[in-house]
Design a protein around this motif. Structure first.
Motif, PDB file in Angstrom:
ATOM      1  N   PHE A 233       0.789  -1.229  -0.057  1.00 28.80           N
ATOM      2  CA  PHE A 233       0.061  -0.097  -0.055  1.00 28.80           C
ATOM      3  C   PHE A 233       1.083   1.287   0.025  1.00 28.80           C
ATOM      4  O   PHE A 233       2.132   1.241   0.242  1.00 28.80           O
ATOM      5  CB  PHE A 233      -0.954  -0.060   1.105  1.00 28.80           C
ATOM      6  N   PRO A 234       0.389   2.225  -0.208  1.00 28.16           N
ATOM      7  CA  PRO A 234       1.146   3.515  -0.438  1.00 28.16           C
ATOM      8  C   PRO A 234       2.071   3.944   1.044  1.00 28.16           C
ATOM      9  O   PRO A 234       1.812   3.745   2.149  1.00 28.16           O
ATOM     10  CB  PRO A 234       0.293   4.705  -0.533  1.00 28.16           C
ATOM     11  N   ALA A 235       3.341   4.323   0.725  1.00 26.93           N
ATOM     12  CA  ALA A 235       4.305   4.848   1.565  1.00 26.93           C
ATOM     13  C   ALA A 235       4.562   6.227   1.262  1.00 26.93           C
ATOM     14  O   ALA A 235       5.510   6.635   0.347  1.00 26.93           O
ATOM     15  CB  ALA A 235       5.499   3.945   1.690  1.00 26.93           C
ATOM     16  N   PRO A 236       3.873   7.281   1.535  1.00 18.27           N
ATOM     17  CA  PRO A 236       3.797   8.494   1.107  1.00 18.27           C
ATOM     18  C   PRO A 236       5.152   9.537   1.093  1.00 18.27           C
ATOM     19  O   PRO A 236       5.629  10.253   0.358  1.00 18.27           O
ATOM     20  CB  PRO A 236       2.654   9.555   1.377  1.00 18.27           C
ATOM     21  N   MET A 237       5.918   9.128   2.313  1.00 21.09           N
ATOM     22  CA  MET A 237       7.237   9.859   2.463  1.00 21.09           C
ATOM     23  C   MET A 237       8.103   9.417   1.638  1.00 21.09           C
ATOM     24  O   MET A 237       8.864  10.422   1.015  1.00 21.09           O
ATOM     25  CB  MET A 237       7.716   9.499   3.799  1.00 21.09           C
ATOM     26  N   GLY A 238       8.012   8.180   0.897  1.00 18.74           N
ATOM     27  CA  GLY A 238       9.223   7.847  -0.224  1.00 18.74           C
ATOM     28  C   GLY A 238       8.425   7.894  -1.606  1.00 18.74           C
ATOM     29  O   GLY A 238       9.145   7.438  -2.462  1.00 18.74           O
ATOM     30  N   MET A 239       7.272   8.137  -1.378  1.00 18.16           N
ATOM     31  CA  MET A 239       6.471   8.316  -3.008  1.00 18.16           C
ATOM     32  C   MET A 239       6.582   6.924  -3.645  1.00 18.16           C
ATOM     33  O   MET A 239       6.714   6.650  -4.667  1.00 18.16           O
ATOM     34  CB  MET A 239       6.749   9.437  -3.832  1.00 18.16           C
ATOM     35  N   SER A 240       6.297   5.659  -2.539  1.00 17.37           N
ATOM     36  CA  SER A 240       6.333   4.478  -3.223  1.00 17.37           C
ATOM     37  C   SER A 240       5.432   3.444  -2.551  1.00 17.37           C
ATOM     38  O   SER A 240       4.426   4.032  -1.966  1.00 17.37           O
ATOM     39  CB  SER A 240       7.872   3.785  -2.885  1.00 17.37           C
TER      40      SER A 240
ATOM     41  N   ARG B 218       5.359  19.076  -0.465  1.00 14.70           N
ATOM     42  CA  ARG B 218       4.814  20.588   0.013  1.00 14.70           C
ATOM     43  C   ARG B 218       3.629  20.603  -0.763  1.00 14.70           C
ATOM     44  O   ARG B 218       2.512  21.333  -0.348  1.00 14.70           O
ATOM     45  CB  ARG B 218       5.918  21.567  -0.428  1.00 14.70           C
ATOM     46  N   VAL B 219       3.442  20.648  -2.235  1.00 16.56           N
ATOM     47  CA  VAL B 219       2.378  20.983  -2.709  1.00 16.56           C
ATOM     48  C   VAL B 219       1.294  19.842  -2.308  1.00 16.56           C
ATOM     49  O   VAL B 219       0.083  20.276  -2.092  1.00 16.56           O
ATOM     50  CB  VAL B 219       2.466  20.559  -4.387  1.00 16.56           C
ATOM     51  N   GLY B 220       1.490  18.500  -2.051  1.00 12.10           N
ATOM     52  CA  GLY B 220       0.519  17.706  -1.521  1.00 12.10           C
ATOM     53  C   GLY B 220      -0.129  18.243  -0.170  1.00 12.10           C
ATOM     54  O   GLY B 220      -1.403  18.114  -0.153  1.00 12.10           O
ATOM     55  N   LEU B 221       0.883  18.466   0.683  1.00  6.02           N
ATOM     56  CA  LEU B 221       0.261  18.886   1.815  1.00  6.02           C
ATOM     57  C   LEU B 221      -0.537  20.279   1.895  1.00  6.02           C
ATOM     58  O   LEU B 221      -1.673  20.659   2.537  1.00  6.02           O
ATOM     59  CB  LEU B 221       1.511  19.336   2.921  1.00  6.02           C
ATOM     60  N   LYS B 222      -0.081  21.318   0.883  1.00  8.70           N
ATOM     61  CA  LYS B 222      -1.134  22.586   0.797  1.00  8.70           C
ATOM     62  C   LYS B 222      -2.306  22.088   0.451  1.00  8.70           C
ATOM     63  O   LYS B 222      -3.356  22.636   0.781  1.00  8.70           O
ATOM     64  CB  LYS B 222      -0.123  23.329  -0.162  1.00  8.70           C
ATOM     65  N   ALA B 223      -2.260  21.196  -0.792  1.00 11.17           N
ATOM     66  CA  ALA B 223      -3.558  20.614  -1.198  1.00 11.17           C
ATOM     67  C   ALA B 223      -4.460  19.973  -0.153  1.00 11.17           C
ATOM     68  O   ALA B 223      -5.591  20.246  -0.238  1.00 11.17           O
ATOM     69  CB  ALA B 223      -3.380  19.895  -2.583  1.00 11.17           C
ATOM     70  N   ALA B 224      -3.939  18.912   0.515  1.00  3.63           N
ATOM     71  CA  ALA B 224      -4.655  17.907   1.090  1.00  3.63           C
ATOM     72  C   ALA B 224      -4.723  18.331   2.544  1.00  3.63           C
ATOM     73  O   ALA B 224      -5.318  17.468   3.549  1.00  3.63           O
ATOM     74  CB  ALA B 224      -4.260  16.611   1.070  1.00  3.63           C
TER      75      ALA B 224
ATOM     76  N   ALA C 213       0.165  25.333   7.338  1.00  7.26           N
ATOM     77  CA  ALA C 213       1.148  26.229   6.752  1.00  7.26           C
ATOM     78  C   ALA C 213       2.368  25.643   7.030  1.00  7.26           C
ATOM     79  O   ALA C 213       3.694  25.674   6.344  1.00  7.26           O
ATOM     80  CB  ALA C 213       0.784  27.577   6.456  1.00  7.26           C
ATOM     81  N   GLU C 214       2.646  25.640   8.177  1.00  6.72           N
ATOM     82  CA  GLU C 214       4.017  25.491   8.809  1.00  6.72           C
ATOM     83  C   GLU C 214       4.406  24.092   8.132  1.00  6.72           C
ATOM     84  O   GLU C 214       5.659  23.872   8.005  1.00  6.72           O
ATOM     85  CB  GLU C 214       4.083  25.515  10.225  1.00  6.72           C
ATOM     86  N   PHE C 215       3.537  23.063   8.389  1.00  7.27           N
ATOM     87  CA  PHE C 215       3.859  21.546   7.810  1.00  7.27           C
ATOM     88  C   PHE C 215       4.291  21.754   6.550  1.00  7.27           C
ATOM     89  O   PHE C 215       5.312  21.116   6.239  1.00  7.27           O
ATOM     90  CB  PHE C 215       2.767  20.592   8.189  1.00  7.27           C
ATOM     91  N   ALA C 216       3.462  22.424   5.582  1.00  8.44           N
ATOM     92  CA  ALA C 216       3.800  22.210   4.348  1.00  8.44           C
ATOM     93  C   ALA C 216       5.226  23.089   3.951  1.00  8.44           C
ATOM     94  O   ALA C 216       6.093  22.685   3.148  1.00  8.44           O
ATOM     95  CB  ALA C 216       2.839  23.229   3.438  1.00  8.44           C
ATOM     96  N   ALA C 217       5.420  23.967   4.909  1.00  6.84           N
ATOM     97  CA  ALA C 217       6.798  24.830   4.670  1.00  6.84           C
ATOM     98  C   ALA C 217       8.035  24.081   5.232  1.00  6.84           C
ATOM     99  O   ALA C 217       9.023  24.195   4.618  1.00  6.84           O
ATOM    100  CB  ALA C 217       6.894  26.380   5.653  1.00  6.84           C
ATOM    101  N   ALA C 218       7.874  22.888   5.778  1.00  6.90           N
ATOM    102  CA  ALA C 218       8.811  21.900   6.306  1.00  6.90           C
ATOM    103  C   ALA C 218       9.071  20.987   5.248  1.00  6.90           C
ATOM    104  O   ALA C 218      10.318  20.392   5.396  1.00  6.90           O
ATOM    105  CB  ALA C 218       8.232  21.246   7.599  1.00  6.90           C
ATOM    106  N   PHE C 219       8.413  20.833   4.053  1.00 12.34           N
ATOM    107  CA  PHE C 219       8.940  20.048   2.826  1.00 12.34           C
ATOM    108  C   PHE C 219       9.205  20.688   1.788  1.00 12.34           C
ATOM    109  O   PHE C 219       8.907  22.058   1.610  1.00 12.34           O
ATOM    110  CB  PHE C 219       7.544  19.096   2.927  1.00 12.34           C
ATOM    111  N   HIS C 220       9.628  19.996   0.731  1.00 16.27           N
ATOM    112  CA  HIS C 220       9.851  20.517  -0.676  1.00 16.27           C
ATOM    113  C   HIS C 220       9.182  19.813  -1.650  1.00 16.27           C
ATOM    114  O   HIS C 220       8.808  18.652  -1.415  1.00 16.27           O
ATOM    115  CB  HIS C 220      11.424  20.592  -1.048  1.00 16.27           C
ATOM    116  N   GLY C 221       9.191  20.388  -2.868  1.00 18.33           N
ATOM    117  CA  GLY C 221       8.621  19.783  -3.976  1.00 18.33           C
ATOM    118  C   GLY C 221       7.143  19.204  -3.916  1.00 18.33           C
ATOM    119  O   GLY C 221       6.194  19.798  -3.366  1.00 18.33           O
TER     120      GLY C 221
END
Length: 412
Positions: free
Chosen positions: A122-129, A293-299, A282-290
């Motif tokens: 099943f999805p492992a989102p941190m590694g996009m795998s 970050r886009v996924g956290l902003k959207a979801a 917003a602070e969570f999204a800012a802690a990531f990149h690429g």
């Protein structure tokens, strides 16, 4: 008669100076997956602040068991630093515990350069795998890794071992009917899904004997579906309190644990169910990149849900566990002052665990002991949560954001 929270208390083979435990929260102070002076000072300060036990998180049992490559994993190279760390905690009069675990689907496979593991795929989102299904050989290896890690922890001076069976990390994912669809002996039923946890716990106890206390952090509810029933429930329901109680009864019957620390929420599916209070999206999204970050902003509104804070917010679920078993329990969640500690002890909990409030005030236990009317200055803004991806801290205490409880931070 309710015990004095600031008197020594037995926890299996150990006797901490009081009933207050600094719970496991990733410190963000191990950039090379080894103990640093900053990590030692973090726990020394907490120990000096008066807790009975300070728990070091997160000590992975393998390189692939980390959420990313910056976390400690138990190996010979880590031993000297771990000994310095436990010496520092002991030097302040507290005992030291190590949280041992495998992150499973919460692991970042890209960072770790190792596949994320699960009961199935099943999805492992941190590694996009996708997770790799743990087979019989993998289960045997994992059990041995837990035992070896526990033995190393005790050899390095740790007095307690916390086995991470929560938050949809690997063991918890086996417990979840939402994530575990296996048809072998490690699935299908509650005893089947609990089999991995029970084998790990037994292996850890065999490895440490009576040289350390052993307890499990056990999820009561993943935050998916409904918390109280799984009988004929929704197909998208995760672990619920009825199943957790059945699992706890199995743990108690096995006799290898000294206590259980009930928890809730899922780092994979619903993290805010553990961290009631504000949801700093917003602070969570800012802690990531690429893409993350886009996924956290959207979801963000769906993934980082808002659960209003109230004192002892996990107590309603934990009461069910207290009814189900007679073994010692550690109450976590919204324990911030003498009143909430007393509530926990009055309801039959043996210890309490504190997290965010100690980031705000590491010396809060001493303050409460000296003045029972002391109130925590933690405002449950949860701005500390995104800081785990850099250096875990309270931004208010560090002066990064205004203190709403100070005159300067109060509205005109």
């Amino acid at each position: 008669m309710t015990p004095d929270p600031f008197s020594p208390a037995r926890l299996g083979p150990i006797t901490p100076r009081n009933r207050l435990i600094k719970c496991a929260t990733f410190e963000g102070r191990t950039p090379d997956a080894l103990v640093t002076d900053e990590l030692i000072e973090f726990h020394r300060e907490t120990a000096a602040g008066g807790v009975g036990i300070s728990t070091v998180a997160y000590c992975a049992v393998s390189p692939g068991g980390r959420t990313d490559r910056h976390q400690i994993y138990m190996r010979p190279e880590a031993a000297d630093g771990l000994r310095r760390l436990t010496d520092a905690i002991h030097g302040e009069g507290a005992l030291a515990a190590a949280q041992l675990g495998h992150a499973g689907a919460v692991a970042n496979s890209i960072s770790n350069q190792a596949p994320a593991l699960g009961p199935g795929r099943f999805p492992a989102p941190m590694g996009m795998s996708l997770t790799k299904r743990l087979d019989a050989d993998g289960i045997a290896t994992l059990t041995r890794q837990f035992a070896d890690a526990a033995r190393q922890a005790v050899d390095c001076g740790f007095d307690g071992i916390e086995i991470h069976c929560g938050h949809n990390y690997l063991i918890s994912s086996f417990l979840s009917p939402l994530l575990n669809h296996r048809r072998d002996e490690y699935g299908r039923t509650v005893p089947g899904r609990a089999r991995l946890a029970r084998e790990v716990i037994e292996a850890v106890r065999d490895a440490v004997g009576d040289q350390a206390a052993v307890w499990a952090k056990l999820s009561m509810f993943d935050g998916v579906g409904t918390p109280g029933t799984g009988k004929g429930g929704h197909p998208w329901s995760g672990l619920n309190v009825d199943q957790a109680c059945e699992t706890a009864r199995l743990f108690e019957a096995d006799g290898f644990l000294d206590a259980i620390e009930p928890t809730a929420g899922s780092s994979l599916l619903n993290p805010m169910y553990l961290f009631h209070g504000e949801a700093p999206r917003a602070e969570f999204a800012a802690a990531f990149h690429g893409a993350m970050r886009v996924g956290l902003k959207a979801a963000g509104p769906m993934f980082l849900r808002h659960y209003p804070y109230r004192d002892t917010y996990l107590l309603p679920l934990a009461r069910e566990l207290r009814t189900a078993v007679s073994m010692p329990l550690i109450l976590l969640g919204g324990v911030t002052d003498r009143t909430t500690i007393q509530t926990a002890l009055d309801e039959g909990f043996d210890f309490v665990a504190m997290g965010r409030t100690l980031l705000r005030e590491p010396d809060l236990p001493l303050l409460m002991q000296n003045d029972p009317s002391t109130v925590s200055r933690c405002v449950h803004c949860n701005l500390c949560m995104p800081s785990i991806y850099s250096t875990t801290r309270c931004p208010i205490r560090e002066g990064e954001v205004p203190d709403p409880l100070s005159p300067a931070g109060s509205p005109d």
